[in-house]
Scaffold this active site. Structure first.
Site: not given
Length: 277
Positions: A12, A137, A188
């Site tokens: 991430e 997100n 995402d």
């Protein structure tokens, strides 16, 4: 192509540092910050960063926002606490805004429904902007500074909220900008490039889709692995798109799942904004 073959359980937060010309990214589950040259592992879950200067990052953890000295690998005590005393949540997606503020989302360790929120840290103030978020997100900003975008992944909807041009604080209510329910896609992390095109990584779909300012689909870009998690522009002239991924939930051989990818010369990104403390 594969940029880095170290598999992340939950890759991430890729950040292209414009002064260092270097990519940083996280493996949230491993509590680790990566660069191509080295890795740093912490006692806290870490997930997102902004750059302060050539030697210092602002890093979001499960307890707050910290200064990180790259050369020494030192993570400071929290500059500000987030959800102090809450053992259910951790930080997730985050990004600096054009005014020098830092937006950070939280979520439950087990994606508990509505446990998280989205905050902005600016001018020494931490303010909750969005409550009752399950998986925060897609925090990103239009190049003309008029809107912020974000999502609660479980809703499959990308939201946008107008921003005050002088301060960057929200100046109105959030509205649905892109609804991916009919397509069955789970958004995402996301980024908006210099032309205003929206690039969103799609969990479970192994790709990054692009949408115009009118929210119409432009293209889909495949990456290795099933779970694409977050894109970031970097490289020469900000023309390369780096994409993190996750091996979380993958059974059997991992293959390319969890690796970090690079799509070369696919667009022109905005330079990541500097965090101003």
């Amino acid at each position: 192509m594969i940029y880095d073959d170290r598999p992340c359980s939950l890759g991430e937060g890729p950040l292209w540092h414009p002064l260092r010309r270097e990519l940083f990214w996280f493996d949230i589950n491993a509590r680790t910050l990566h660069s191509k040259a080295q890795s740093w592992t912490f006692d806290l879950s870490v997930s997102a960063a902004g750059w302060i200067d050539a030697q210092t990052l602002l890093i979001a953890s499960e307890v707050g926002l910290h200064l990180f000295e790259i050369a020494s690998g030192t993570l400071s005590a929290p500059r500000v606490m987030i959800e102090e005393g809450n053992r259910v949540t951790r930080s997730n997606d985050g990004r600096a805004d054009p005014w020098g503020g830092f937006w950070i989302g939280t979520m439950g360790y087990n994606a508990e429904a509505g446990a998280g929120a989205i905050y902005r840290f600016f001018g020494g103030e931490l303010r909750k902007l969005v409550a009752d978020v399950t998986i925060s997100n897609a925090i990103c900003f239009t190049p003309d500074r008029t809107y912020a975008h974000f999502t609660d992944t479980v809703t499959k909807q990308i939201m946008r909220i107008p921003l005050d041009p002088d301060t960057g604080w929200p100046g109105g209510a959030a509205e649905v900008w892109l609804d991916l329910n009919a397509a069955g896609l789970s958004p995402d992390g996301a980024i908006i490039d210099a032309s205003g095109t929206f690039w969103v990584a799609l969990w479970g779909a192994g790709c990054v889709n692009t949408y115009g300012a009118d929210s119409a689909l432009i293209a889909s870009h495949k990456v290795g692995g099933v779970h694409a998690t977050c894109p970031a522009f970097g490289g020469d002239d900000l023309g390369d798109l780096f994409v993190t991924s996750a091996s979380e939930g993958i059974t059997g051989a991992l293959g390319e799942n969890g690796m970090t990818f690079c799509l070369e010369r696919v667009g022109t990104g905005q330079q990541e904004h500097q965090v101003i403390l």
